[in-house]
Design a protein around this motif. Structure first.
Motif, PDB file in Angstrom:
ATOM      1  N   ASN A 155       0.832  -1.193   0.000  1.00 39.97           N
ATOM      2  CA  ASN A 155       0.000   0.000   0.000  1.00 39.97           C
ATOM      3  C   ASN A 155       0.862   1.236   0.000  1.00 39.97           C
ATOM      4  O   ASN A 155       1.880   1.300   0.675  1.00 39.97           O
ATOM      5  CB  ASN A 155      -0.913   0.027   1.235  1.00 39.97           C
ATOM      6  N   GLN A 156       0.422   2.242  -0.739  1.00 40.19           N
ATOM      7  CA  GLN A 156       1.145   3.508  -0.763  1.00 40.19           C
ATOM      8  C   GLN A 156       1.184   4.126   0.619  1.00 40.19           C
ATOM      9  O   GLN A 156       2.136   4.778   0.993  1.00 40.19           O
ATOM     10  CB  GLN A 156       0.460   4.459  -1.751  1.00 40.19           C
ATOM     11  N   THR A 157       0.132   3.928   1.413  1.00 40.82           N
ATOM     12  CA  THR A 157       0.094   4.495   2.750  1.00 40.82           C
ATOM     13  C   THR A 157      -0.250   3.412   3.742  1.00 40.82           C
ATOM     14  O   THR A 157      -1.180   2.645   3.554  1.00 40.82           O
ATOM     15  CB  THR A 157      -0.962   5.610   2.849  1.00 40.82           C
ATOM     16  N   SER A 158       0.515   3.351   4.837  1.00 39.06           N
ATOM     17  CA  SER A 158       0.245   2.340   5.842  1.00 39.06           C
ATOM     18  C   SER A 158      -0.792   2.814   6.843  1.00 39.06           C
ATOM     19  O   SER A 158      -1.578   2.038   7.340  1.00 39.06           O
ATOM     20  CB  SER A 158       1.539   1.961   6.568  1.00 39.06           C
ATOM     21  N   HIS A 159      -0.788   4.101   7.164  1.00 41.72           N
ATOM     22  CA  HIS A 159      -1.858   4.670   7.967  1.00 41.72           C
ATOM     23  C   HIS A 159      -1.746   6.174   7.919  1.00 41.72           C
ATOM     24  O   HIS A 159      -0.751   6.725   7.500  1.00 41.72           O
ATOM     25  CB  HIS A 159      -1.796   4.176   9.416  1.00 41.72           C
ATOM     26  N   ARG A 160      -2.787   6.840   8.335  1.00 45.94           N
ATOM     27  CA  ARG A 160      -2.775   8.289   8.375  1.00 45.94           C
ATOM     28  C   ARG A 160      -3.589   8.744   9.566  1.00 45.94           C
ATOM     29  O   ARG A 160      -4.420   8.023  10.095  1.00 45.94           O
ATOM     30  CB  ARG A 160      -3.327   8.901   7.087  1.00 45.94           C
ATOM     31  N   TYR A 161      -3.347   9.954  10.001  1.00 47.60           N
ATOM     32  CA  TYR A 161      -4.104  10.491  11.113  1.00 47.60           C
ATOM     33  C   TYR A 161      -4.375  11.959  10.841  1.00 47.60           C
ATOM     34  O   TYR A 161      -3.770  12.569   9.970  1.00 47.60           O
ATOM     35  CB  TYR A 161      -3.335  10.330  12.423  1.00 47.60           C
ATOM     36  N   SER A 162      -5.302  12.519  11.571  1.00 45.41           N
ATOM     37  CA  SER A 162      -5.646  13.927  11.417  1.00 45.41           C
ATOM     38  C   SER A 162      -5.403  14.634  12.737  1.00 45.41           C
ATOM     39  O   SER A 162      -6.168  14.456  13.683  1.00 45.41           O
ATOM     40  CB  SER A 162      -7.119  14.087  11.016  1.00 45.41           C
ATOM     41  N   PRO A 163      -4.316  15.409  12.844  1.00 46.75           N
ATOM     42  CA  PRO A 163      -4.030  16.101  14.093  1.00 46.75           C
ATOM     43  C   PRO A 163      -5.198  16.986  14.503  1.00 46.75           C
ATOM     44  O   PRO A 163      -5.777  17.697  13.690  1.00 46.75           O
ATOM     45  CB  PRO A 163      -2.797  16.942  13.743  1.00 46.75           C
ATOM     46  N   GLY A 164      -5.540  16.913  15.771  1.00 49.34           N
ATOM     47  CA  GLY A 164      -6.585  17.772  16.285  1.00 49.34           C
ATOM     48  C   GLY A 164      -7.988  17.258  16.057  1.00 49.34           C
ATOM     49  O   GLY A 164      -8.950  17.919  16.424  1.00 49.34           O
ATOM     50  N   GLN A 165      -8.140  16.062  15.458  1.00 48.22           N
ATOM     51  CA  GLN A 165      -9.488  15.613  15.144  1.00 48.22           C
ATOM     52  C   GLN A 165     -10.293  15.296  16.395  1.00 48.22           C
ATOM     53  O   GLN A 165     -11.514  15.289  16.366  1.00 48.22           O
ATOM     54  CB  GLN A 165      -9.428  14.385  14.243  1.00 48.22           C
ATOM     55  N   ASP A 166      -9.601  15.044  17.514  1.00 46.32           N
ATOM     56  CA  ASP A 166     -10.307  14.755  18.749  1.00 46.32           C
ATOM     57  C   ASP A 166     -10.421  15.979  19.645  1.00 46.32           C
ATOM     58  O   ASP A 166     -10.945  15.907  20.750  1.00 46.32           O
ATOM     59  CB  ASP A 166      -9.585  13.635  19.518  1.00 46.32           C
ATOM     60  N   GLU A 167      -9.887  17.102  19.184  1.00 44.91           N
ATOM     61  CA  GLU A 167      -9.892  18.284  20.017  1.00 44.91           C
ATOM     62  C   GLU A 167     -11.200  19.039  19.845  1.00 44.91           C
ATOM     63  O   GLU A 167     -11.739  19.161  18.755  1.00 44.91           O
ATOM     64  CB  GLU A 167      -8.717  19.196  19.646  1.00 44.91           C
ATOM     65  N   GLY A 168     -11.692  19.584  20.928  1.00 39.73           N
ATOM     66  CA  GLY A 168     -12.912  20.358  20.861  1.00 39.73           C
ATOM     67  C   GLY A 168     -12.628  21.801  20.519  1.00 39.73           C
ATOM     68  O   GLY A 168     -11.505  22.278  20.586  1.00 39.73           O
ATOM     69  N   GLY A 169     -13.687  22.540  20.154  1.00 44.15           N
ATOM     70  CA  GLY A 169     -13.531  23.951  19.864  1.00 44.15           C
ATOM     71  C   GLY A 169     -12.916  24.203  18.511  1.00 44.15           C
ATOM     72  O   GLY A 169     -12.620  23.292  17.755  1.00 44.15           O
ATOM     73  N   SER A 222      -3.494  23.192  -6.375  1.00 44.64           N
ATOM     74  CA  SER A 222      -3.391  22.514  -7.668  1.00 44.64           C
ATOM     75  C   SER A 222      -4.771  22.378  -8.305  1.00 44.64           C
ATOM     76  O   SER A 222      -5.704  21.876  -7.675  1.00 44.64           O
ATOM     77  CB  SER A 222      -2.776  21.120  -7.495  1.00 44.64           C
ATOM     78  N   PRO A 223      -4.921  22.799  -9.568  1.00 42.92           N
ATOM     79  CA  PRO A 223      -6.217  22.638 -10.239  1.00 42.92           C
ATOM     80  C   PRO A 223      -6.491  21.196 -10.644  1.00 42.92           C
ATOM     81  O   PRO A 223      -7.620  20.861 -10.997  1.00 42.92           O
ATOM     82  CB  PRO A 223      -6.086  23.541 -11.469  1.00 42.92           C
ATOM     83  N   TRP A 224      -5.457  20.350 -10.594  1.00 39.91           N
ATOM     84  CA  TRP A 224      -5.605  18.966 -11.030  1.00 39.91           C
ATOM     85  C   TRP A 224      -5.326  17.997  -9.884  1.00 39.91           C
ATOM     86  O   TRP A 224      -4.787  16.911 -10.093  1.00 39.91           O
ATOM     87  CB  TRP A 224      -4.656  18.680 -12.199  1.00 39.91           C
ATOM     88  N   VAL A 225      -5.700  18.388  -8.689  1.00 37.84           N
ATOM     89  CA  VAL A 225      -5.448  17.549  -7.524  1.00 37.84           C
ATOM     90  C   VAL A 225      -6.234  16.250  -7.643  1.00 37.84           C
ATOM     91  O   VAL A 225      -7.354  16.225  -8.163  1.00 37.84           O
ATOM     92  CB  VAL A 225      -5.813  18.305  -6.231  1.00 37.84           C
ATOM     93  N   HIS A 226      -5.656  15.150  -7.172  1.00 37.69           N
ATOM     94  CA  HIS A 226      -6.265  13.834  -7.341  1.00 37.69           C
ATOM     95  C   HIS A 226      -6.615  13.162  -6.022  1.00 37.69           C
ATOM     96  O   HIS A 226      -6.955  11.987  -5.994  1.00 37.69           O
ATOM     97  CB  HIS A 226      -5.318  12.928  -8.124  1.00 37.69           C
ATOM     98  N   ALA A 227      -6.503  13.889  -4.901  1.00 36.27           N
ATOM     99  CA  ALA A 227      -6.858  13.331  -3.589  1.00 36.27           C
ATOM    100  C   ALA A 227      -7.248  14.479  -2.677  1.00 36.27           C
ATOM    101  O   ALA A 227      -6.867  15.628  -2.911  1.00 36.27           O
ATOM    102  CB  ALA A 227      -5.680  12.560  -2.996  1.00 36.27           C
ATOM    103  N   ASN A 228      -8.021  14.173  -1.630  1.00 38.36           N
ATOM    104  CA  ASN A 228      -8.396  15.216  -0.679  1.00 38.36           C
ATOM    105  C   ASN A 228      -7.167  15.784   0.014  1.00 38.36           C
ATOM    106  O   ASN A 228      -7.019  16.989   0.161  1.00 38.36           O
ATOM    107  CB  ASN A 228      -9.376  14.658   0.356  1.00 38.36           C
ATOM    108  N   THR A 229      -6.293  14.910   0.460  1.00 34.50           N
ATOM    109  CA  THR A 229      -5.023  15.331   1.051  1.00 34.50           C
ATOM    110  C   THR A 229      -4.100  14.132   1.150  1.00 34.50           C
ATOM    111  O   THR A 229      -4.552  12.995   1.297  1.00 34.50           O
ATOM    112  CB  THR A 229      -5.214  15.945   2.449  1.00 34.50           C
TER     113      THR A 229
END
Length: 325
Positions: A22-36, A172-179
Motif C-alpha cells: 500500500n502507498q500508505t500504511s496509515h494516516r491520522y488527522s491532528p486535532g481531530q479529537d480536540e474540541g472547539g 493545484s487545479p488537477w489535484v487527485h486526492a483530498n489530502t
C-alpha cells in the motif's frame, strides 16, 4: 523517459510484501479529537505562512527580542540590552526575570551580567529537520505547482516509512486526492521511499534494509537483490518512480531527493494522471522542473546551514547565485 516505464518495475513479486504494497500504511488527522475551533489564516489556495490570524502580543515580541539580543551578546547587562534594543530598562528587567523563571536566562555576578542557559538549545531542537526543509522548500514548491499545475509533496524518513509533511494540493487545479498530508508511503514501492533509499549513505541504506527484513519475512534475498538493482538505476537516472502496482493506478508519482552533502533530508514528489502526460513528455514537463526546483531548495539549505541570516534567497536570487559560480 522510457515509453514502457509506466507499467513496468524491476522489483518482482511485490504482492508478497505483506503490509508493504500500500502507498500508505496509515494516516491520522491532528486535532481531530480536540474540541472547539480557532480562526485560521489559510483559505483554500490562499495560504500565507507568515500572515498572522491575530495582532501580535507585544510582550512576547519584547521577550523574544531580549532573548535574541542576549544570545548574540553572550553576556550582557541591562544597560547593554537597552543600548541594543532601545527598550525601557524596567521592561528589560521584567523580561529577564520572566526568562530566568523559565530557565532560559541566568543572572551571574561572576560574569558581570546576564547570560543564556543550555535551555535555549530547546528552541533550536525542533528546527533541524522538517521545519527547516519546509521553510527552504515552501516557496519553490508553490512556484513549481503554479508552473506545472500538479501537486507537490515533501516527506521525511520516519522509522520504516516516509511521512508526508507538506503538500500543495490545495492550490493545484488537477489535484487527485483530498489530502496526502500525514500519509506514510513505504520504502519499497513508493517513489519517496525509493528516492530516499537510493541516495542515502550506504551505511544508512543497509540499516533500512535490515529494518525491512526484520519487519517482513516475505522480503527474501531475491527481492532484496532486485530492489538493490532498482535503487542503482534510480541513482543513475536521478529520480524514482513509484511501483505501477500501487493504487491508485491511474496516477504516476516521481520523486527526487533533497540532499545536503551526503545526507538525504527529504524526498520531493510530483504526482499526475497517467493519461495527462505522454511518457515522451514526462522528462521535459515534470522531471526536469522537479530536479531544478530541488536544486534551488538545496542552495537555500546550504545558505541556511552556512550561517546565512536575514531573508532567505528567492528563486531569482538562487538563479543569480548559480550564474555567479
Amino acid at each position: 523517459m522510457d515509453m514502457n516505464s509506466y507499467g513496468t518495475d524491476t522489483v518482482a513479486d511485490e504482492d508478497a510484501y505483506a503490509g508493504e504494497t500500500n502507498q500508505t500504511s496509515h494516516r491520522y488527522s491532528p486535532g481531530q479529537d480536540e474540541g472547539g475551533s480557532c480562526r485560521a489564516n489559510s483559505r483554500r489556495g490562499m495560504t500565507d505562512s507568515i500572515k498572522a490570524s491575530y495582532p501580535p502580543v507585544e510582550s512576547v515580541r519584547r521577550a523574544l527580542e531580549i532573548l535574541r539580543t542576549l544570545n548574540r551578546l553572550r553576556i550582557g547587562t541591562v544597560g547593554d540590552l537597552h543600548a541594543v534594543t532601545g527598550l525601557p530598562k524596567p521592561t528589560i528587567v521584567r523580561m529577564l526575570d520572566t526568562l530566568i523563571a523559565d530557565g532560559y536566562v541566568a543572572r551571574d555576578n561572576m560574569c558581570g551580567g546576564y547570560r543564556v542557559t543550555h535551555r535555549v538549545k530547546d528552541l533550536h531542537a525542533g528546527y533541524e529537520g522538517i521545519a527547516e526543509v519546509i521553510e527552504a522548500s515552501r516557496p519553490f514548491a508553490i512556484e513549481l505547482t503554479n508552473s506545472i499545475k500538479w501537486p507537490v509533496g515533501i516527506g521525511m524518513l520516519d522509522g520504516d516509512a516516509i511521512a508526508v509533511h507538506f503538500w500543495t494540493g490545495t492550490i493545484s487545479p488537477w489535484v487527485h486526492a483530498n489530502t496526502l498530508l500525514h500519509n506514510r508511503p513505504n520504502l519499497i514501492t513508493s517513489a519517496m521511499g525509493r528516492a530516499y533509499m537510493a541516495f542515502c549513505p550506504e551505511e544508512e541504506r543497509e540499516l533500512l534494509f535490515q529494518r525491512i527484513r526484520e519487519k517482513n519475512s516475505a522480503f527474501g534475498s531475491d527481492q532484496e537483490a532486485q530492489h538493490r538493482a532498482l535503487l542503482a538505476n534510480v541513482r543513475k537516472k536521478g529520480y524514482a518512480l513509484r511501483s505501477p502496482r500501487t493504487e491508485p493506478k491511474r496516477n504516476i508519482t516521481v520523486a527526487v531527493p533533497i540532499r545536503h552533502g551526503d545526507m538525504v533530508l527529504a524526498s520531493m514528489t510530483v504526482s499526475f494522471f497517467i493519461t495527462a502526460v505522454a511518457p515522451a513528455d514526462v522528462d521535459e514537463r515534470v522531471i526536469q522542473p522537479l530536479k531544478e526546483t530541488v536544486a534551488k531548495i538545496e542552495s537555500v539549505i546550504r545558505f541556511m546551514r552556512d550561517g546565512g541570516s536575514g531573508m532567505l534567497p528567492t528563486s531569482r536570487d538562487v538563479s543569480r547565485m548559480a550564474l555567479a559560480v
